[in-house]
Scaffold this motif. Structure first.
Motif, PDB file in Angstrom:
ATOM      1  N   LEU A 181       0.507  -1.260  -0.185  1.00 30.65           N
ATOM      2  CA  LEU A 181       0.052   0.245  -0.295  1.00 30.65           C
ATOM      3  C   LEU A 181       0.670   1.661  -0.001  1.00 30.65           C
ATOM      4  N   MET A 182       1.937   1.420   0.772  1.00 26.81           N
ATOM      5  CA  MET A 182       2.726   2.347   1.242  1.00 26.81           C
ATOM      6  C   MET A 182       3.660   2.873  -0.504  1.00 26.81           C
ATOM      7  N   MET A 183       4.106   1.612  -1.360  1.00 30.04           N
ATOM      8  CA  MET A 183       4.887   2.125  -2.086  1.00 30.04           C
ATOM      9  C   MET A 183       3.491   1.906  -4.224  1.00 30.04           C
ATOM     10  N   MET A 184       2.544   1.599  -3.624  1.00 29.39           N
ATOM     11  CA  MET A 184       0.853   2.067  -4.627  1.00 29.39           C
ATOM     12  C   MET A 184       1.052   3.002  -4.025  1.00 29.39           C
ATOM     13  N   ILE A 185       0.837   4.639  -3.183  1.00 29.50           N
ATOM     14  CA  ILE A 185       0.585   5.332  -2.990  1.00 29.50           C
ATOM     15  C   ILE A 185       1.287   6.265  -2.952  1.00 29.50           C
ATOM     16  N   SER A 186       2.907   5.738  -3.139  1.00 31.20           N
ATOM     17  CA  SER A 186       4.372   6.447  -3.640  1.00 31.20           C
ATOM     18  C   SER A 186       3.955   7.132  -5.017  1.00 31.20           C
ATOM     19  N   TRP A 187       3.519   5.511  -5.671  1.00 31.55           N
ATOM     20  CA  TRP A 187       3.465   5.936  -7.704  1.00 31.55           C
ATOM     21  C   TRP A 187       2.255   6.811  -7.975  1.00 31.55           C
ATOM     22  N   ALA A 188       1.392   6.444  -7.355  1.00 32.04           N
ATOM     23  CA  ALA A 188      -0.034   7.459  -7.594  1.00 32.04           C
ATOM     24  C   ALA A 188       0.550   9.042  -6.643  1.00 32.04           C
ATOM     25  N   THR A 189       0.704   9.463  -5.986  1.00 32.39           N
ATOM     26  CA  THR A 189       1.542  10.776  -6.077  1.00 32.39           C
ATOM     27  C   THR A 189       2.892  11.000  -6.424  1.00 32.39           C
ATOM     28  N   ARG A 190       3.422  10.599  -7.487  1.00 28.79           N
ATOM     29  CA  ARG A 190       4.432  10.498  -8.272  1.00 28.79           C
ATOM     30  C   ARG A 190       5.418  10.809  -6.935  1.00 28.79           C
ATOM     31  N   ILE A 191       5.522  10.513  -5.816  1.00 25.55           N
ATOM     32  CA  ILE A 191       6.866  10.842  -4.742  1.00 25.55           C
ATOM     33  C   ILE A 191       7.669   9.392  -5.032  1.00 25.55           C
ATOM     34  N   ALA A 192       7.263   8.328  -5.666  1.00 26.43           N
ATOM     35  CA  ALA A 192       8.345   7.844  -6.602  1.00 26.43           C
ATOM     36  C   ALA A 192       8.039   7.258  -7.743  1.00 26.43           C
ATOM     37  N   GLU A 193       8.923   6.953  -8.202  1.00 29.38           N
ATOM     38  CA  GLU A 193       8.525   6.776 -10.451  1.00 29.38           C
ATOM     39  C   GLU A 193       8.057   5.440  -9.914  1.00 29.38           C
ATOM     40  N   ALA A 194       6.919   5.230 -11.193  1.00 28.03           N
ATOM     41  CA  ALA A 194       6.628   3.910 -10.639  1.00 28.03           C
ATOM     42  C   ALA A 194       6.833   2.727 -12.398  1.00 28.03           C
ATOM     43  N   PRO A 195       7.438   1.564 -11.281  1.00 25.55           N
ATOM     44  CA  PRO A 195       8.664   0.896 -12.665  1.00 25.55           C
ATOM     45  C   PRO A 195       7.916  -0.047 -13.516  1.00 25.55           C
ATOM     46  N   SER A 196       7.839   0.291 -14.752  1.00 25.24           N
ATOM     47  CA  SER A 196       7.887  -0.287 -16.410  1.00 25.24           C
ATOM     48  C   SER A 196       8.299  -1.738 -16.745  1.00 25.24           C
ATOM     49  N   THR A 197       6.958  -1.774 -16.590  1.00 23.93           N
ATOM     50  CA  THR A 197       7.413  -3.858 -16.538  1.00 23.93           C
ATOM     51  C   THR A 197       6.588  -4.908 -17.512  1.00 23.93           C
ATOM     52  N   ASP A 198       6.953  -5.690 -17.647  1.00 26.91           N
ATOM     53  CA  ASP A 198       5.845  -6.659 -18.798  1.00 26.91           C
ATOM     54  C   ASP A 198       5.874  -8.438 -18.008  1.00 26.91           C
ATOM     55  N   PHE A 199       5.159  -8.862 -19.076  1.00 24.83           N
ATOM     56  CA  PHE A 199       4.863 -10.629 -18.787  1.00 24.83           C
ATOM     57  C   PHE A 199       6.287 -10.993 -17.709  1.00 24.83           C
ATOM     58  N   GLU A 200       6.964 -11.081 -18.814  1.00 27.91           N
ATOM     59  CA  GLU A 200       8.550 -11.495 -18.393  1.00 27.91           C
ATOM     60  C   GLU A 200       9.200 -10.972 -17.168  1.00 27.91           C
ATOM     61  N   PHE A 201       9.178  -9.449 -16.991  1.00 30.42           N
ATOM     62  CA  PHE A 201       9.619  -9.235 -15.757  1.00 30.42           C
ATOM     63  C   PHE A 201       9.120  -9.766 -14.732  1.00 30.42           C
ATOM     64  N   TRP A 202       7.397 -10.023 -14.919  1.00 32.08           N
ATOM     65  CA  TRP A 202       6.772 -10.677 -13.388  1.00 32.08           C
ATOM     66  C   TRP A 202       7.194 -12.017 -13.913  1.00 32.08           C
ATOM     67  N   LYS A 203       6.560 -12.817 -14.727  1.00 33.51           N
ATOM     68  CA  LYS A 203       7.090 -14.244 -14.251  1.00 33.51           C
ATOM     69  C   LYS A 203       8.875 -14.610 -13.895  1.00 33.51           C
TER      70      LYS A 203
END
Length: 391
Positions: free
Chosen positions: A141-163
């Motif tokens: 929850l802390m990180m999703m709030i940080s990404w939503a408020t632009r405090i931290a830059e959201a990562p660019s991921t794909d299916f291969e990353f999650w795999k």
């Protein structure tokens, strides 16, 4: 070698006498610029044509005003006669060591605070599966709030990353739950004494699964680590088999997590902070159904009422603190893992346990026998010898 090039002024008018004079001057300049023969003087240092020349300094200054000329002095040296150029400021290698040192100090301090609050919560609320789930949920929850408020830059991921991240998340989930289960059954100091044997698991996994070889000194350093942990376990007053096995399973799981994490982070644009955030989110999805199946909402509700009646509102703050500090110390540890190898990470993780063991004994007044303290000291000494052997 010093060469000087004089730039003469060019008059706008050209006549026959000027042309003759210019040809004579050009011939003189050419004779002036021609390098002497290498065979002319063998007693002086010879300029090798096979070695590169490096320009060390270029000076430009104006002569007296009436001449209106600019003299450019160019100094050069041969490659094998050069001296290293001193760069002002902190060297990159030294700056990297300072950065890693700050990461390690912050990581250890946050881990001490987490272990204190985590043990307080487990003493009043002995449900490690829910406690582990809440820790992962808070961090996610802390990180999703940080990404939503632009405090931290959201990562660019794909299916291969999650795999690639999935086996890391599985190992992280197992290690996290096993350590929490262990801490709910035995003292914090005992759990971390057993978990100080993580380098032994790291070497064994690297040797028999990854096929890596180590010098004999590394294997010899494992003897005091294993012996110290065994001595501390045998003399532990509050020994519990579930707590002991939980710490051992956590060691093995975290070794795989560190190895898989280092492999998964190679070539990825996701930083260590965001990498652990994604790891927490995926681990939360893996752990939640198992936590519900093992403990269940009915047990959680009864335990919650009991904890509030015994501790009061402070229990809520303890639960929030252990969840927040769990995420913070792991986030910093992954920022460290982004800079170092898995084995160095395991060494730092083991040395961190010294501060955890000492602080938990002081805060919780854990009874420690001299033999138990000797076993812990031997295990820590073995970890130091292991780190020296690895270097």
């Amino acid at each position: 070698m010093i060469c000087s090039i004089k730039q003469s002024t060019i008059t706008p008018t050209i006549n026959g006498s000027d042309t003759t004079s210019r040809r004579k001057n050009m011939s003189a300049i050419q004779r002036y610029l021609v390098l002497p023969s290498l065979n002319a003087n063998r007693s002086k240092p010879v300029l090798s044509v096979s070695k590169p020349l490096h320009v060390s300094k270029v000076e430009s200054f104006a002569l007296s005003k009436p001449q209106k000329r600019t003299l450019i002095t160019c100094k050069a040296y041969e490659a094998d006669r050069s001296e290293p150029i001193e760069v002002s400021g902190v060297k990159p290698e030294a700056a990297k060591k300072v950065k890693i040192g700050i990461y390690f100090a912050t990581w250890w301090a946050l881990n001490v605070v987490f272990n204190i609050y985590n043990k307080k919560v487990l003493n009043a609320f002995p449900y490690p599966w829910l406690t582990s789930t809440l820790s992962l949920a808070c961090g996610s929850l802390m990180m999703m709030i940080s990404w939503a408020t632009r405090i931290a830059e959201a990562p660019s991921t794909d299916f291969e990353f999650w795999k690639t991240l999935f086996p890391v998340a599985v190992a992280h989930t197992i290690g996290h739950v096993a350590a929490t289960v262990s801490m709910s059954k035995v003292a914090v100091s005992f759990t971390h004494i057993i978990k100080s044997g993580e380098p032994a698991f790291s070497v064994l996994v690297s040797r028999f699964i990854l096929g890596e070889t180590f010098p004999p000194s590394v294997y010899m350093s494992l003897v005091p680590i294993i012996g110290g942990c065994a001595l501390a376990a045998v003399t532990e007053l509050n020994f519990n088999m579930i707590g002991f096995m939980g710490a051992m399973i956590s060691n093995l799981a975290f070794v795989f997590r560190n190895i898989f994490s280092k492999r998964g982070m190679k070539g990825k644009s996701v930083s260590g902070m965001n990498y652990y955030a994604c790891l927490s989110i995926l681990s939360l999805f893996i752990l939640t159904p198992f936590a519900i199946a093992v403990e269940g909402p009915q047990m959680w509700a009864a335990g919650w009422q009991t904890a509030l009646s015994q501790i009061g509102p402070n229990f809520i703050w303890w639960l929030a603190a252990q969840s927040v500090f769990y995420h913070l110390y792991n986030q910093v540890s992954y920022m460290s893992l982004d800079e170092i190898s898995p084995l160095t990470f395991s060494i730092g993780n083991t040395m961190k346990r010294i501060s955890v063991i000492v602080s938990s004994i002081i805060i919780f007044h854990t009874p420690v026998q001299p033999v138990n303290a000797l076993g812990a000291a031997i295990a820590v000494l073995g970890t130091f010898l292991y780190s020296q052997a690895k270097q």
